[in-house]
Motif scaffolding. Sequence first.
Motif, mmCIF file in Angstrom:
data_model
loop_
_atom_site.group_PDB
_atom_site.id
_atom_site.type_symbol
_atom_site.label_atom_id
_atom_site.label_comp_id
_atom_site.label_asym_id
_atom_site.label_seq_id
_atom_site.Cartn_x
_atom_site.Cartn_y
_atom_site.Cartn_z
ATOM 1 N N UNK A 187 8.963 -119.463 25.470
ATOM 2 C CA UNK A 187 8.647 -118.517 24.400
ATOM 3 C C UNK A 187 7.701 -119.207 23.412
ATOM 4 N N UNK A 188 6.521 -118.621 23.226
ATOM 5 C CA UNK A 188 5.506 -119.217 22.366
ATOM 6 C C UNK A 188 5.403 -118.457 21.042
ATOM 7 N N UNK A 240 -3.820 -124.615 16.830
ATOM 8 C CA UNK A 240 -3.231 -125.948 16.679
ATOM 9 C C UNK A 240 -3.890 -126.779 15.580
ATOM 10 N N UNK A 241 -4.308 -126.154 14.495
ATOM 11 C CA UNK A 241 -4.834 -126.953 13.390
ATOM 12 C C UNK A 241 -3.702 -127.715 12.705
ATOM 13 N N UNK A 242 -2.469 -127.236 12.870
ATOM 14 C CA UNK A 242 -1.275 -127.934 12.395
ATOM 15 C C UNK A 242 -0.244 -127.910 13.516
ATOM 16 N N UNK A 243 0.647 -128.899 13.523
ATOM 17 C CA UNK A 243 1.666 -128.949 14.571
ATOM 18 C C UNK A 243 2.495 -127.668 14.600
ATOM 19 N N UNK A 244 2.845 -127.173 13.410
ATOM 20 C CA UNK A 244 3.722 -126.006 13.341
ATOM 21 C C UNK A 244 3.025 -124.712 13.761
ATOM 22 N N UNK A 245 1.730 -124.779 14.015
ATOM 23 C CA UNK A 245 1.001 -123.583 14.450
ATOM 24 C C UNK A 245 1.273 -123.235 15.909
ATOM 25 N N UNK A 246 1.875 -124.163 16.641
ATOM 26 C CA UNK A 246 2.120 -123.927 18.065
ATOM 27 C C UNK A 246 3.559 -124.334 18.374
ATOM 28 N N UNK A 247 4.403 -123.345 18.602
ATOM 29 C CA UNK A 247 5.822 -123.598 18.871
ATOM 30 C C UNK A 247 6.170 -123.103 20.271
ATOM 31 N N UNK A 248 6.899 -123.936 20.991
ATOM 32 C CA UNK A 248 7.314 -123.593 22.352
ATOM 33 C C UNK A 248 8.826 -123.760 22.453
#
Length: 206
Positions: free
Chosen positions: A144-145, A37-45
């Motif tokens: 889905x992650x 999670x260093x960037x928002x787009x690094x973690x998608x749900x």
Amino acid sequence: MDSAYPEGIQMNPAEIAAACGLTGYSCEGKGIGGVLKSRFEDFRVEEVGRIPAIEPRGRFTVARVTLTNWETNRFVGKLAKSLGISKNRIWFSGTKDKRAITTQLLVIDAPQNKVSGFEMNDVDIEVLGRTHQKLGFGDHSANRFTITVRGCADSDGSPLEAKEAIARVNHIFENMEQRLGAGKFPNWIGPQRFGATRPVTPVVGR
């Protein structure tokens, strides 16, 4: 679990894990280090589940909502205020991570044109139609992650090439499959479930 941690005393991650009883792993193998999670787009749900039955004369609006860095309940409150309804007239099946890009369904007791006309930074709303059905908490079947790990490194701090990091991850998956069976994955309960700085959440809840 000992809960006698003085106010203001913080524990390091290893101490928190030990205090929670998290002293082992379900598989063996070298980790990959790195930062989440260093960037928002690094973690998608992305929520996975059924779409309520679409009915042109339905009372409610069904929408697929994608949020960037929004806590679900806070967004629902903002949406409800904009639409002039109570937040209790918006239904969803689960809260999602804040520091992430998340996609989920909402059922909203408001006209389609009002919902589709709602605009706010870092929010995308796709109206799917009308329905007579509400969503209940836990109605979705899965999440889905898609996770990006940056700065992968060995335990001594030396950088890991992407190829080596992926090979280690695949080895861990294979190891888990041998121990747990095909298509199974352990339900990870990390220290955040017990308290980020002092693991006393279960004690407070009791």
